[in-house]
Design an enzyme around this catalytic site. Structure first.
Site, short mmCIF file in Angstrom:
data_model
loop_
_atom_site.label_atom_id
_atom_site.label_comp_id
_atom_site.label_asym_id
_atom_site.label_seq_id
_atom_site.Cartn_x
_atom_site.Cartn_y
_atom_site.Cartn_z
CE1 TYR A 129 -3.84 -2.06 5.53
CE2 TYR A 129 -3.18 0.25 5.57
CZ TYR A 129 -3.51 -0.89 4.86
OH TYR A 129 -3.50 -0.86 3.49
CB SER A 165 -0.87 0.00 1.26
OG SER A 165 -1.53 1.24 1.43
#
Length: 276
Positions: free
Chosen positions: A146, A133
């Site tokens: 995360y 990401s």
């Protein structure tokens, strides 16, 4: 020519589904994996083979890879896409939940790498694609666990690239920006539950609103842009080490590289709507 084989995890929706369909269109024998095989049935119309696989269960992963090798005799592409975003203040998130997020986002991907590498080394070819990401390079408040998983997968991928290169195996990182999937709404709901009634509630409301806002969803890129980047990587003789695609990825990553930490902190506060 022997048909090449690909495994795509998290294939039941979003990026995984788009990628499985794209690779099938390119002529790969594609196995689409997810925990719930009933959610994969829609892929069979494209010739994709559904595969029940839980990336937190070693036996499930081992059986899945053995099936692929038994049916096709090879594996050429692994797309580690399975993952989820569990948001909440670091203080608020129970460590069991934090560990589980690492199990799914990091250790599941790493175990699949361990299972496919012997076959790729023997073939002297293959491509491992790890979906991280832009959140593997930048950070947001209430996303610590995360982001930790994505930072970890970035580091593992860099080390793996050097280890696997002498055997003809490519390792590629895909760093999506904002993508139009159900991810944001799910992450926002979980954030509200974890930190919506704690000292971090003000921040939680702001970040949850950003994650789930319709305006943000309209700006986000379709999953197909990630599938196209993966297709480019796996069909290239010399793929890039990283592909940064999707809404916001390039400008935010450039800003992180360019600016000192405090200045970038201010940008993130502004983007997430947090006020001191």
């Amino acid at each position: 020519m022997t048909t090449k084989t690909a495994l795509v995890t998290g294939a039941s929706s979003g990026i995984g589904e788009a990628t499985a369909r794209k690779l099938a269109d390119l002529g790969y024998t594609v196995y689409g994996a997810a925990r719930r095989i009933d959610r994969l049935e829609k892929l069979t119309d494209g010739g994709i083979r559904p595969l029940a696989m839980d990336v937190t269960d070693d036996a499930s992963m081992s059986v899945g890879i053995a099936r692929i090798i038994g049916e096709t005799g090879r594996i050429d592409v692994l797309v580690n896409n399975a993952g989820y975003g569990s948001f909440g203040a670091i203080e608020d998130v129970p460590l069991d939940e934090a560990r589980y997020q690492f199990e799914v986002n990091v250790f599941g991907a790493a175990r699949l790498v361990q299972l496919v590498l012997p076959h790729m080394r023997e073939q002297r070819s293959g491509t491992i694609v790890n979906i991280t990401s832009m959140g593997g390079k930048i950070y947001t408040p209430l996303g610590g666990w995360y982001h930790g998983t994505k930072f970890a997968l970035e580091a593992l991928s860099d080390c793996l690239r050097l280890e696997a290169q002498p055997f003809g195996v490519n390792v590629v990182v895909i760093e999506p920006g904002g993508i139009a999937t159900e991810w944001g709404g799910i992450a926002a709901d979980h954030l509200r539950k974890v930190s919506g009634d704690t000292p971090y509630a003000t921040q939680a409301r702001a970040v949850a609103t950003l994650l789930s806002s319709e305006a943000n969803a309209r700006r986000n890129s379709p999953p197909q842009v990630i599938a196209d980047a993966i297709a480019k990587a796996v069909t290239s003789r010399r793929p890039k080490t990283r592909y940064r695609v999707g809404f916001g990825a390039r400008p935010l990553l450039f800003a992180k590289w360019l600016l000192p930490d405090r200045a970038f902190d201010a940008i993130i506060k502004r983007v997430t709507g947090i006020r001191n």
